[in-house]
Design a protein around this motif. Structure first.
Motif, short mmCIF file in Angstrom:
data_model
loop_
_atom_site.label_atom_id
_atom_site.label_comp_id
_atom_site.label_asym_id
_atom_site.label_seq_id
_atom_site.Cartn_x
_atom_site.Cartn_y
_atom_site.Cartn_z
N PRO A 160 -25.68 -10.52 6.42
CA PRO A 160 -25.27 -9.65 5.07
C PRO A 160 -25.10 -8.24 5.14
O PRO A 160 -24.17 -7.45 4.66
CB PRO A 160 -26.09 -10.40 4.06
N VAL A 161 -26.08 -7.70 5.89
CA VAL A 161 -26.14 -6.11 5.94
C VAL A 161 -24.95 -5.80 7.01
O VAL A 161 -24.14 -4.80 6.44
CB VAL A 161 -27.51 -5.82 6.75
N THR A 162 -24.67 -6.53 7.73
CA THR A 162 -23.45 -6.20 8.64
C THR A 162 -21.99 -6.20 7.91
O THR A 162 -21.22 -5.46 7.79
CB THR A 162 -23.32 -7.11 10.04
N THR A 163 -22.09 -7.47 6.85
CA THR A 163 -20.86 -7.31 6.07
C THR A 163 -20.85 -6.30 5.19
O THR A 163 -19.67 -6.04 4.85
CB THR A 163 -20.98 -8.90 5.47
N ILE A 164 -22.00 -6.08 4.39
CA ILE A 164 -21.74 -4.82 3.49
C ILE A 164 -21.59 -3.86 3.96
O ILE A 164 -20.75 -2.85 3.62
CB ILE A 164 -23.33 -4.85 2.79
N LYS A 165 -22.23 -3.27 5.43
CA LYS A 165 -22.13 -2.18 5.99
C LYS A 165 -20.14 -2.19 6.34
O LYS A 165 -19.62 -0.97 6.07
CB LYS A 165 -22.68 -2.30 7.20
N GLY A 166 -19.64 -3.27 6.83
CA GLY A 166 -18.17 -3.26 7.03
C GLY A 166 -17.33 -3.11 5.90
O GLY A 166 -16.63 -2.18 5.96
N TYR A 167 -17.82 -3.82 4.87
CA TYR A 167 -16.96 -3.63 3.53
C TYR A 167 -17.00 -2.01 3.04
O TYR A 167 -16.11 -1.69 2.25
CB TYR A 167 -17.10 -4.75 2.56
N ALA A 168 -18.27 -1.55 2.97
CA ALA A 168 -18.63 -0.30 2.41
C ALA A 168 -17.62 0.69 3.41
O ALA A 168 -17.17 1.60 2.55
CB ALA A 168 -19.97 0.06 2.33
N GLU A 169 -17.71 0.42 4.90
CA GLU A 169 -16.95 1.48 5.46
C GLU A 169 -15.45 1.39 5.16
O GLU A 169 -14.64 2.23 5.39
CB GLU A 169 -17.14 1.12 7.02
N GLY A 170 -15.12 0.03 4.83
CA GLY A 170 -13.65 -0.14 4.57
C GLY A 170 -13.18 0.64 3.30
O GLY A 170 -12.07 1.18 3.33
N ILE A 171 -14.01 0.73 2.53
CA ILE A 171 -13.59 1.26 1.22
C ILE A 171 -13.72 2.91 1.38
O ILE A 171 -12.80 3.52 0.91
CB ILE A 171 -14.83 0.97 0.16
N MET A 172 -14.79 3.16 2.19
CA MET A 172 -14.82 4.79 2.52
C MET A 172 -13.43 5.23 3.32
O MET A 172 -13.30 6.27 3.12
CB MET A 172 -16.09 5.02 3.22
N ASP A 173 -13.28 4.05 4.38
CA ASP A 173 -12.19 4.81 5.24
C ASP A 173 -10.58 4.50 4.62
O ASP A 173 -9.67 4.91 5.13
CB ASP A 173 -12.08 3.91 6.43
N GLY A 174 -10.90 3.93 3.28
CA GLY A 174 -9.35 3.88 2.75
C GLY A 174 -8.68 2.62 3.19
O GLY A 174 -7.62 2.38 2.91
#
Length: 498
Positions: free
Chosen positions: A280-294
């Motif tokens: 879940p941490v990897t998933t959270i990190k990935g989706y958070a980066e997706g939001i941050m990167d647009g």
């Protein structure tokens, strides 16, 4: 035999055995020496009592020579002037530790020993005619003489007065008498030493045997070796001590094994939690980066990413809560709030909650209550709810059917209320079934890892039920389904006698 009993036995043994053995040895030695005295000195009917008195011994010692001398004088008094005859008589007396004195009128005519030794005796010799007042036992001359004197008065052919004296030194016992008393003392000493040695060896072996084994046991424990057995071979205090030491060894070994198991479980827990948190941490990190990167460039995508982040965070929260609860269970710090519950009311409410949750997961739910309305139990409602939800969530997690189904049944079984939770999932293999309630046990590690979870859910369930005084078990058939059972004791009101 108890150690106290051993000491009592030793006490009486050290009294009775020396007494018996000493008596036997004294009789044997005494009989031998008495026969030797009778043979060597011609004394008859000799007893130990008679030998105990030196005067009695010396009197009997010269009894036969006295009678022979008396008969010789009566037959021919002139023999008392025959030097050869006197030497012969004196020789016989010397064998019996005595000597001969002959007096004619006031003159000593014969001395059967050295003159210097006889001076003190000669100065105290009784007058002629004193033999009439003494018996054949003789008379004792005290003072400086210290002799036993036997006197025979007679008259020579010329009318002269004569006296023959048999002199025996009272201060010198015959060697056999001395040997008898010495041997008696030696025998008693040897018997005492023998008895003491036997008792010391007996007590030493009975004590040092178990003590030696206990020393080896304590040495092994000190070195950390607990893989041995200390047998209890006696039923005394030392045997009990061996038993206590063996119990201590077993407890230490169990404690050491439990510690190893605990350490292993903790390592496994950390590994499981780390693995389960990593996804879940990897998933959270990935989706958070997706939001941050647009990458999520539309409101729908952003909402989807946020929802995914929330769900994964919720999974992490569940894992952390399980870990916290496990820690409380392991240290017996679960706060229980027991209360009297109506079985029908409680499980009706519980079934409504489950129905809503399972409906959202597309799982068919069946509820069957066979308990009378007045039946009650004493339980912690929060913890029993946790038990039911843990079992149900575990069933849902491993469900493999297209139409999943879970049934909840509540039954009255005498003094207990039995709860059954049945699913139509994949089932559990018979070899795994006895271990499903153990901590961190996974029937399929790879499958469980993919499904998430720490592996302690059912162990928490078991602990809670046992703290309620109940019991939990399971039955299962592979590819058919699993049924979990647990029982709670009924609450029974005690009538008050008015």
């Amino acid at each position: 035999m108890k150690f106290k009993t051993r000491l009592v036995v030793a006490f009486f043994t050290i009294i009775l055995i020396p007494l018996a053995l000493s008596s036997a040895l004294v009789c044997m030695v005494g009989k031998y020496q008495l026969s030797s005295i009778e043979k060597n000195y011609g004394i008859k009917n000799t007893t130990v009592e008679s030998l105990a008195s030196s005067v009695t011994v010396l009197t009997r010692l010269t009894e036969q020579p006295y009678r022979e001398l008396e008969a010789l004088i009566q037959e021919d008094p002139e023999e008392m002037e025959d030097a050869a005859q006197l030497e012969s008589l004196n020789g016989e007396l010397q064998d019996k530790k005595s000597y001969l004195l002959v007096r004619k009128n006031d003159t000593i005519s014969y001395i059967g020993t050295e003159a210097s030794k006889a001076e003190k005796v000669i100065s105290q010799l009784p007058e002629y005619g004193a033999a009439e007042t003494t018996s054949e036992n003789g008379m004792y001359l005290g003072g400086k003489a210290q002799v036993l004197l036997k006197q025979i008065d007679f008259r020579y052919s010329d009318g002269s007065e004569g006296s023959a004296f048999i002199v025996t030194n009272v201060g010198s016992l015959i060697p056999e008498v001395k040997n008898l008393f010495v041997e008696i003392i030696v025998c008693i000493f040897l018997v005492l030493v023998f008895t003491a040695c036997v008792l010391i060896i007996w007590i030493y072996r009975s004590v040092m045997g178990p003590v030696g084994k206990m020393r080896e046991a304590t040495k092994s424990i000190k070195e950390g070796n607990l893989d041995f057995e200390l047998p209890v071979e006696t039923d005394d205090e030392l045997g009990q001590l061996c038993g206590d030491l063996e119990d201590m060894r077993k407890r230490l070994k169990n404690t050491a094994e439990e510690k190893l198991k605990f350490d292993k479980e903790n390592k496994e827990l950390i590994s499981n939690i780390s693995h389960d948190l990593k996804t879940p941490v990897t998933t959270i990190k990935g989706y958070a980066e997706g939001i941050m990167d647009g990458v999520a460039d539309t409101p729908d995508k952003v909402a989807k990413y946020v929802r995914t982040i929330y769900n994964k965070a919720s999974e992490m929260d569940v894992l952390i809560n399980e870990l916290t609860l496990y820690s409380k269970i392991d240290t017996n710090r679960i706060p229980y709030n027991f209360t009297i519950l109506s079985v029908n009311d409680y499980f009706n409410d519980c079934s409504e909650d489950l129905s809503l949750d399972l409906e959202a997961k597309n799982v068919e739910f069946g509820y069957f209550n066979y308990v009378e309305p007045e039946v009650k139990v004493i339980a912690d409602p929060e913890q029993i709810k946790r038990v039911v939800h843990n079992i149900v969530n575990n069933s849902v997690k491993y469900m493999d059917k297209d139409k999943p189904k879970i049934n909840l049944r509540v039954k009255d079984v005498g003094d207990f209320v039995q709860v059954e939770i049945e699913d139509n999932g994949k089932g559990i293999a018979s070899k795994d079934l006895p271990n499903v309630f153990e901590r961190f046990y996974r029937t399929d590690a790879s499958r469980n890892s993919s499904k998430g979870g720490s592996g302690i859910g059912l162990s928490i369930v078991k602990k809670i039920i046992e703290e309620h005084g109940g019991k939990i078990w399971a039955t299962s058939r592979e590819h058919t389904g699993t049924t979990m059972y647990f029982v709670l004791r009924k609450y029974q009101e005690v009538p008050v006698n008015e």
